[in-house]
Write a protein that holds these residues in place. Sequence first.
Motif, PDB file in Angstrom:
ATOM      1  N   SER A 178       0.826  -1.220   0.000  1.00  0.00           N
ATOM      2  CA  SER A 178       0.000   0.000   0.000  1.00  0.00           C
ATOM      3  C   SER A 178       0.860   1.271   0.000  1.00  0.00           C
ATOM      4  O   SER A 178       0.358   2.351  -0.266  1.00  0.00           O
ATOM      5  N   SER A 188      -8.898   3.328  -3.709  1.00  0.00           N
ATOM      6  CA  SER A 188      -8.981   2.395  -2.577  1.00  0.00           C
ATOM      7  C   SER A 188      -9.817   2.918  -1.423  1.00  0.00           C
ATOM      8  O   SER A 188      -9.678   4.078  -1.021  1.00  0.00           O
ATOM      9  N   TYR A 198      -9.810  -6.293   1.735  1.00  0.00           N
ATOM     10  CA  TYR A 198     -10.570  -6.266   0.483  1.00  0.00           C
ATOM     11  C   TYR A 198     -11.912  -6.974   0.643  1.00  0.00           C
ATOM     12  O   TYR A 198     -12.012  -7.962   1.374  1.00  0.00           O
TER      13      TYR A 198
END
Length: 283
Positions: A178, A188, A198
């Motif tokens: 990330s 995101s 997720y």
Amino acid sequence: VGDQTREAPKTAGFSYDKWEINPSELTFMKELGSGQFGVVRLGKWRAQHQVASKTIREGAMSEEDFIEEAKIMMNLSHLNLVQLYGVCTQQKPIYLVTEFMELGCLLNYLRQRRGTLGSQDLLGICHDVSQGMQHLEQNGFIHRDLAARNCLVNSSLVVKVSDFGMTRYVLDDQYWSSSGAKFPVKWSAPEVFNFCKYSSKSDVWSFGVLMWEVFTEGKMPFEHNQNHEVVMMVTQGHRLYRPQKAAPHIYSIMKMCWMEKADERPSFTELSLMIMDELEEAD
Ligand SMILES: CNC(=O)Nc1cc(-c2cccc(-n3cnc4cc(C(C)(C)C)ccc4c3=O)c2C)cn(C)c1=O
């Protein structure tokens, strides 16, 4: 006459029993570009079916994991998903064979046609994507990188979702960590850029950003901000502005996708219905 006489299954694959495609039945034509895994070419299967073939560059993909998953991905068949037809894994490099989409990626399509698309056209694009994503959601399949750049357009102007779930096989850690430069922070959800959590609801967040891309006809989200600034702004409650071409009702759908709490965001089933209502209302 071998499997020539056996009608290939109406579902994804060309070959009958295995999901292997015989590379000798493929011919390659022009190069379409290159993506995360390597070069993509327009090709022909058994001399008449147009296909796209993705050559997987050495070291770009965890191939064993992908080949295991490929069987599942080939069973994901929907009008708004780019169909994976099969794989050629008996040689190096391996390649994937998919449906060919004549007009290329949605992001370029929007930018090239800026000013020519009415809000009904733009809404129709969002509806196509929501339908494809609803199919993934119903099959418990998470995309993980939904964005206009990862959708494709065919000559009938149907928009389809591409490369769903493929981020799991990317070996380039610049991409999936990330803090990596290539991590899609601007698409995101907070639980993704904070904890890599997720879900279909994090795909819904990305879908809201895709709607924004569509209604701005291909602008870069948070175009004046870098990834680390976007993390702070979104965490503080800041959201993308209403695109001029998006009526307030449409913008309210985007904002639902950006609720901080994942379970407060709509499902793709609900999104698809809301967008369908907007489409019919305007008729
Ligand atoms: C003119 N028509 C066309 O160009 N048609 C087409 C272009 C591409 C194409 C061409 C070059 C690169 C990529 N590409 C882009 N982004 C990617 C992103 C990922 C993740 C893992 C980062 C999500 C993985 C692979 C790719 C990838 O292969 C694609 C999809 C694929 N298909 C099926 C077409 O019909």
